[in-house]
Every structure is written in C-alpha cells, then in structure tokens.
Write an enzyme that holds these catalytic residues in place. Sequence first.
Site, PDB file in Angstrom:
ATOM      1  N   HIS A 143       0.809  -1.197   0.367  1.00 35.44           N
ATOM      2  CA  HIS A 143       0.121  -0.453   0.248  1.00 35.44           C
ATOM      3  C   HIS A 143       0.906   1.287   0.072  1.00 35.44           C
ATOM      4  CE1 HIS A 143      -2.216   3.259   2.386  1.00 35.44           C
ATOM      5  NE2 HIS A 143      -2.595   3.322   1.481  1.00 35.44           N
ATOM      6  N   SER A 144       0.652   1.739  -0.722  1.00 35.71           N
ATOM      7  CA  SER A 144       1.681   3.276  -0.878  1.00 35.71           C
ATOM      8  C   SER A 144       2.891   3.391  -0.965  1.00 35.71           C
ATOM      9  CB  SER A 144       1.030   4.166   0.134  1.00 35.71           C
ATOM     10  OG  SER A 144       0.941   5.770   0.004  1.00 35.71           O
ATOM     11  N   LEU A 145       3.704   3.899  -0.337  1.00 35.29           N
ATOM     12  CA  LEU A 145       4.767   3.938  -0.087  1.00 35.29           C
ATOM     13  C   LEU A 145       5.585   2.081   0.109  1.00 35.29           C
ATOM     14  CD1 LEU A 145       7.652   4.673  -0.604  1.00 35.29           C
ATOM     15  CD2 LEU A 145       7.818   4.929   2.338  1.00 35.29           C
ATOM     16  N   SER A 198       4.109  -0.584  -1.295  1.00 31.17           N
ATOM     17  CA  SER A 198       3.938  -1.299  -3.132  1.00 31.17           C
ATOM     18  C   SER A 198       4.924  -0.387  -4.027  1.00 31.17           C
ATOM     19  CB  SER A 198       2.965  -0.183  -4.159  1.00 31.17           C
ATOM     20  OG  SER A 198       3.036   0.675  -4.037  1.00 31.17           O
TER      21      SER A 198
END
Length: 793
Positions: A383-385, A387
Amino acid sequence: MSSSPSEKGRQSQAPLNSNTQELFVNPTQSVSPGNTSVNLVLPVVDDSSSSTSSLEMYDMESVPAPYHEVQPHWFYCRRATDNASWLPFSREDSDKLERACDTAGAQEEVVVIAVDGERYDVHVKERKCYAVYWEQAPSEVRRCTWFYKGDKDTRFLPYPEDFSKTLEEAYMIAVTLDEWKRKLEFPTGETVILHNPKLIMQYQPIGMQDEWMTSPSEQTRPRTVKRGVNNIFVEIPDGEPEKVDHLVFMVHGIGPACDLRFRSIIQCVNDFRSASLSLLASHFKRAQQDGQVGRVEFLPVNWHSALHGDATGVDEDIQRITLPSISRLRHFTNDTLLDLFFYNSPTYCQTIVDTVASEINRLLILFKQRHPDFSGAISVVGHSLGSLILFDLLTNQRSGSEARDGVPSGEPRHLNSLEQTLTRLGLQQYLDTLQAENLDMESLALCNDSDLKDLGIPLGPRKKILNYFRKKWLPEDCKNGTVRLAPGLQVAPEVNRDGDGNQSSEVNQPHFHRAQSVTSAVDYEYFDMGIGQVSIDYPQLSFQPQTFFAFGSPIGMFLTVRGLKHIDPNYTFPTCKSFYNIYHPYDPVAYRIEPMIVSEVDLQPMLIPHHKGRKRMHLELKDSLTRMSMDLKNNVLGSLRTAWQSFSRLPVAALPPVEEGETTPERNLEDTPALASPSVVASSKEEEKSADFWTKILEWPRALHLHYFQGVCEEAESSESAEQSEHPEIKVGMLNGGRRIDYVLQEKPIESFNEYLFAIQSHLCYWESEDTALLLLKEIYEKLGVAFEQPQL
C-alpha cells in the site's frame, strides 16, 4: 427426609460446595469465593406457620430442581487508547479453551491453545493471549458466565471470574429453593438483587466507583445483569477454516497508522481478512461446501517500527533539529511524511528494504512451522510507499536460472563464501593470502589488477579472479568493456596503469556517468540490477511470489522521476509473473502503469466490478445520461445537416432511390439529346426545377423523420457493438502476463459530489474495500481452478 439429592437431581444441578451448604443452615453466612466475600441475605421463614423444620424446607427431593449449570464462553480484551472492549472467541475456539481449562487444573506445565486462525496463543492458566507473528502486548482472557450493562453501555460486559462464581452460587440456591428477592452485598459496596430468574439488577453506592464504572453519572443507576452468553445480544464469530489455500503478505505505507481512525497495520489487515472470509462464504459458497475452498491468510509486514526504533536513532536526530512551534503538525510530519525522504536516502533505504525482506522471510518460517501441511502459493500486497518497496525488491530478485554461480537462488549475494569461489576457480592456495588482508567477496570485487599484484598473486590467478567478477557480477555487455544501460547511460572501464606506465585493459568496478546532462530513460533489456537505487544491495526473498498487488501506488510517478519513460513490453519480474495496480479514482497518491508500457494507445483502466454484481447506481445514471446527450446531439445535428443539404442541392438525394429499370425525365433527356429541341429542354428544366422546389418542401419532414430514426438505429447498433467490445482483448506487455494492469475502483455516490473532500479518505479506503478483496480472491482462486459465482440479490 433424604440428605442426598436423587439421581435426577445430580444430572440437573451442580454439586454444592461447603460454603453453599452452610448457607442453608445459616442464611447470613459470609461467602468468600476466590478473593470476593459476599453476604447472602435469605428471606426469614416463620417456624410457627409450618410443621416442618427448616431443614425439611430445603429438602432437595421435595423441591423441584430446574437449575442447569451455566454454559461459559471465553472472551478476550481489546484495549484502545481510552477504553477497553471485550470480544468473544468463536465457538470452536471457546470449546477448545473450555476443554483445556478442565484438564489444566491437575497439570503443572503451561497449557497453550492456538486460537483465531493460529495467529494467537492463549495461555490458559495465565489467562493471557499472545500474538504469534507480530509484537503486541498480551491481552486478558476470561471465562465468562455473567454479564452486566449500564444505561450508557452499548453492549454487555463480562464480570470477573470470581465475581461471576459468587453470582452463580447465589443463583443456584435461589432457583433450587424457588426463593427470590435475595440481596448480595459485596465489600466494595455493590449490591446485587435477584428479583426473579429474568430480572437481576446491580446497584452502585453513592460516591463509590469501581473498576467497572463507565462514568460517575451512573453511580446511582442500576445495571442490568444477565446470566450466560445466550441471554445477551452478542455476535459470536464463525470459526475460520483450518485449511489455508494461499498466503498473502501485506506491506504498509508511510507512518504507523493506515487509515483515518489511526489504526495500525495489524488492525487494518484484520478487517481485510474478515472481509475476505465473508466474501468467500458468499461468492464461493458452492466450492466451500464441496471442500474445494479453505481460506486465504493475510499477514501484516511492519517496517515502520524498525526504522523509527532505537536501533537507527533517527527520531532523536530529527527531534533535535525540529522547531518547537506547531508541535503536533511537526510530529505528524516527522512520523509519516519523512518516510518518503528516508526511502530516498541510501542509508535508511537499505534499512527499510532489509527490514521488509527479513520480516517477510521470518513470517514465512513461522507460518510453515504452524502450518506444516501448507502447499499453496504466496502473494504480496503493498500500500502506498509499501508498493514501491515491493516493486524495487521484485525487480532486483534473481530467479533460479539467473542465480549467480555459488549463490543459491533466494539468498543474498554476500552469503557466497570466499573459499567456495576460490575452490571453483582452482585457486584455493591463495585463500590464506586473501584472508590475511581481511578480504571477503565484497572487498575482493572492488580490487583491481594492481591491488592483487601487490598481494603477490601471479598474473594467471589475477586474470581468473578479475574475469570471474567481470562475468558474474557485471552485466553481460561488460565483457567488452562497456555496459549499455540506456541511450544516455554508459559504463566505461577504468584504465589502470602498471608500474611501467603501460595501460591495462582490465575492467574494474564500473563508474556510471551520463553522456549528456539530460534525463535518460532506463532500458530494462540492459538494466541488469533492476531499477532501484544503484547504491542499495537488495536482499532476496526466500520464495517466488505468485502475484503482486499494489494499492494506491505511486510506482509510476517514482519511475518517471528516476528517469524511466518507457517500460519494455517484454519485461517481467524475475520471480513474479502477475502484477495488479489497484487504485481509487480520487486517490491523490496513485498513478497508472499501463501508459508507460503502451504509450501509443489511450487505454482506459479496467473498472473493478461491484461485489454485489452491478455498477453503482450513480455511475449507471451517469452513463445513461451521457449516452442520451450524445444521441440527441448526433441526431439533431444530423437532421439539421440533412435539411440544409436538401435546400442547397438537387432533391434527388432526398427522394427515394431509383430502382433498376426505371427512368427519370432527366435521364431521358440525357439519353435523347438529339430528339429534343433546345427550347423544349429549357422549358422542361424550368418546370422540373419548380417541381423540385415544392418536392423539397414536402419531402423535408419525411427526410428528417427517416434520418432521425435511421440515426437512432445506427447509434443503437454502434452502442451495442461498443458494449460487446467494452473490454477487448488487449495485450499490455508481459508485466502481468499480457493481461491488463491498471484497475480502478468505483467511487461511492457521496464521494462523487466533491472529489477534494474525499481525497485523503480515498487513499486509505483499500483496507475496508470489499471490491478490492474480491478482486484478490478471484485472481487467487482462478489460478486454483475454483469457479467464481455471483450471488443472487
């Protein structure tokens, strides 16, 4: 009179202990079960009104015995910052704990029961619950039989076990003797009155506050008391299937909190797991009944605590330079937003990737220890960073065919020993020489020809060592002295000079430089070490992921900032063959991937279906209005165009077409020019022109009508063809095996009113999104050959 209960009485009631037997003789006897003492006040019985003795009144055979022992249920405490809530175990886990409790009394060793999908261990004697996969404070566990609820409480809360035991003994006496209106007074000041089997109240003394008080305003208000979990409204969860079909590791983004309620990654993953279990029961019902489907296990991967812990000391360093003003905002920035800058720092980026990889490998080892029969595949979610971290890790993995010589696939490069390498090269006699200089594989790779010559190694062995590192540790094109990374990136060999001043053509550690000071795109075909930071030694995962899911991912933006403009359509992760980029349309952090692969085609992202099997109502309405406006626009413009053309040209085009074999006056005139005189031809043309004018006027409504309906039919046919080809088979590179990569969620109706208002929420919505969880389940079970079924609403 019989002094012992009958056989029937033994089956329907619990045996009386010594304290309870004394209550029959002395009603005011003080009872002290555990650490609680209570005065039980019984009703006064008049001896003159009865010819029987007081003992005869308590004869168990003369009094019906409807008493049944209460069925306990086990609860655990979940503590938040300001309150604590008690939640029930599943019936299966509660039964396991109850059986263990019955057998644990005579045992001296610790009795441990795995609960909640074997993610927690309950120490039965200690009454504590410990997490298995992550660090978490132990929670309290209770064997609950009696519950209370105040006026402002939303749910019934369990009494402590000793308090419940006292209430149960008093209830047994009241039911057995059929005498109520009994009052129990506790040393802490509480009073419990048993009015009847269905009405039991607890009264708090004025000015007294105990551990169960929720607010001082409830000190004088009575509390409702219930016996047994069956008499209260509580949702007992269903037990999870024991069989695990697939394992998914979930990596969080910036900061310790993952949603707007500031919950940790552990709580968010728990919600995502619960959503997946309910979707399995509804959308894979038949397969679950047939035993084809078990469950998918989701485990959180926490790297934030390692970065901000005492090991790095970065928080203390940042705190010394932080301004004292707006402290809360600065603390939030230091705790969350700075993670982006930490990941771009070589020092802390190495810490982050090492933590993520080692944590995933550690969780996998624990999972296999607790599930030795597991044979399913493994996927990763970021999720977000998180990923981006997983993307960089996956691009720098080495498959079995690409593993370095002497380095098993899945192990870091530095684990290859110096002794193994020299043995493979036949140079084991120089091992002592290199070890005397404290040289390992990393430092030996940095040595050039002159360094090895200074160690007294002859020319032949030097050539072997340098050639080994040139072939095995550098890209293939380094053999010729230059490595092509991108159109503007070159690797030039370092020119060494020996003692005589002659140039040596040996290639040493390459130096990367740009041919021009312009932004250059990275060419995956020649980028041997992935696209992460060049100075980072990316660790290896101990498995090959099946699928990589990215939630709200900034991967596309980071790749563009790094200079990557195009992804080779033939590029795939070395160890992962599937990749899904899932995002909310209003997510300010999310970016697309497909335009970087197929830039010549404008592809709309794939719309993720609603888990109820339809589009959201506002999206269907929007599509209908769009189609209606386009139909009206096209038909009106087409009708006006036809009318204008009918006035500006001959009416032949507006008239019905001439059938084969028919003739017109104009054609007859053209066919027989010699038979008609010029005056006749001129007069006939004027008459035809006048008739054509009135024909235009009369035929215009008909032409407009035919054109309108013809336009509607054409639009309907085009819309049908468009619907049939709404999701055409488009091959978008090999990053996801030729399938689509970008998948967009459907926004909620309330979110469509203001995109900016729900921007932050849209970046944190994935943990509770049933549509996202269903997409993961469909992808996972599609590879297992399990059919997906849409439930009928």
